[in-house]
Design an enzyme around this catalytic site. Structure first.
Site, short mmCIF file in Angstrom:
data_model
loop_
_atom_site.label_atom_id
_atom_site.label_comp_id
_atom_site.label_asym_id
_atom_site.label_seq_id
_atom_site.Cartn_x
_atom_site.Cartn_y
_atom_site.Cartn_z
N ASP A 1 -4.01 -21.34 -116.71
CA ASP A 1 -4.59 -21.41 -115.37
C ASP A 1 -5.55 -20.23 -115.18
O ASP A 1 -6.41 -20.00 -116.03
CB ASP A 1 -3.47 -21.43 -114.32
N TYR B 1 -9.99 -17.63 -105.81
CA TYR B 1 -10.79 -18.84 -106.04
C TYR B 1 -12.20 -18.65 -105.47
O TYR B 1 -13.19 -19.06 -106.09
CB TYR B 1 -10.12 -20.05 -105.38
N HIS C 1 1.75 -27.91 -116.97
CA HIS C 1 0.94 -26.74 -116.64
C HIS C 1 1.76 -25.45 -116.62
O HIS C 1 1.27 -24.39 -116.97
CB HIS C 1 0.30 -26.97 -115.27
#
Length: 382
Positions: free
Chosen positions: A178, A308, A359
């Site tokens: 990630d 982000y 994930h």
């Protein structure tokens, strides 16, 4: 600030405030038979919140986490929290593991002993690592981000300084998934002389491939990646659009409501794991809640979302690099990359397709991941 030992301890008033909030929830209305189709399923969430309020024992989990060797130090003006567990073997190789969102350093709790003490798990002590697991800036027990410009590339620089100047390693290995995959790739790009190799469980969204207009020169696998990933972004990428554009807006709700925070996080654990739609197949309630608690008690839901925004607006381009790279792909993960593209853009020396996992594989099924990491780095130890 020198490297100092650190212990997790949450004030009683923080836990008392949380218990009050969990006991006074205002639930939204429901569409008939919505289940998970429109977001987090309310029946599941009510069950989880009841467990959180009435049975979850933070103090017990806090004591378990404190069995790890926690430290903090100031790196380029930021207070960085990290776990540093020494390997049990003749020549442990240093390995920095970087987590992502919406997880935390907790992602690697299960795999740490497998890497530091392989002999206890049927492995060879010569494969031991010194394992360093930092909390990404803006997450957990590291600094909440309150200044602009901290992105994956900057964090890679922080890790280089942490490993060399504060911990004294001249060369080390790196791995992550990630956001941790992005940080690890920037380490390889910006500081190749420091790395023996990198291990990735994903390579992120391939934005330059998604932006290709003339697809005639692409392989069938690359065209399928564009089709599948574009559909995934349209159906599942809402969180990414919000956190990349208006992270402060979502921060108010996530900071004020533990139920809102839990709903925001667990939806991703369900969607991105290999749990086949049933979270209990991959995670216990205690695991999910401990991760959520790390966001709640440190007030970092908004701060982590801001990464982000920074990665969208301030991240420099990532070019090719020659650091040996391993990729381990898991069937339950999202946006699996085309191998041909990866081999053209990364120095792929190991490519493993795992039979299970998703994930958050270091939490879901850590054993095969530990094996893959050991095997990949074995030739680079000298």
């Amino acid at each position: 600030m020198t490297v100092e030992r650190y212990q997790i301890h949450v004030a009683d008033e923080v836990l008392e405030d949380l218990k009050y909030r969990l006991g006074h929830v205002r639930w939204p209305g429901l569409f008939e038979e919505a289940a998970w189709d429109r977001g987090t399923d309310q029946a599941y969430l009510k069950s989880l919140i009841a467990y959180w309020r009435d049975q979850f024992d933070w103090r017990a989990r806090e004591a378990e986490l404190n069995k790890l060797a926690h430290y903090r130090c100031k790196v380029e003006g930021l207070d960085i929290h990290f776990v540093h567990e020494r390997g049990k073997g003749p020549n442990p190789h240093p390995l920095i593991l970087t987590h992502g969102w919406p997880d935390s350093f907790l992602r690697y709790e299960k795999i740490i002993p497998m890497l530091t003490d392989p002999a206890s798990y049927g492995g060879n002590p010569e494969d031991a690592f010194d394992v360093i697991v930092p909390s990404v800036p803006g997450f957990g027990f590291s600094n909440r981000l309150q200044r602009k410009g901290i992105n994956n590339s900057n964090i890679a620089g922080l890790w280089a300084t942490l490993m060399t100047e504060h911990l004294g390693y001249s060369k080390f290995a790196a791995a992550g998934g990630d956001i941790g995959s992005g940080v690890t790739r920037y380490l390889a790009f910006n500081h190749p002389e420091l790395l023996s190799g990198i291990h990735l469980t994903d390579i992120g969204l391939i934005k330059n491939l998604l932006a290709v207009q003339d697809k005639s020169g692409l392989t069938e696998e690359e065209q399928l990646y564009i089709q599948n990933t574009s559909q995934w972004i349209a159906e599942e990428g809402g969180y990414m659009q919000i956190q990349s554009t208006k992270p402060q807006t979502i921060a108010y709700g996530l900071t004020d409501s533990p139920v809102g925070l839990a709903a925001w996080i667990i939806e991703k654990f369900r969607a991105w794991s290999d749990c086949k739609g049933d979270l209990r197949q991959s995670f216990s309630e205690d695991e999910l809640l401990t991760n959520i608690m790390i966001y709640w008690i440190t007030n970092t839901a908004g701060s982590s979302a801001n990464l982000y925004y920074e990665n969208t607006h301030t991240l420099p381009p990532l070019g090719p690099f020659e650091v040996p790279t391993a990729v381990a792909l898991y069937p339950g993960d999202v946006c699996l990359p085309p191998r041909a593209w990866a081999e053209r853009n990364l120095n792929i020396t190991r490519w493993t397709t795992m039979p299970r996992g998703g994930h958050f594989t270091a939490m879901e099924d850590p054993g095969p991941l530990a094996d893959d990491i050991r095997e990949f780095f074995r030739p680079f130890r000298d």
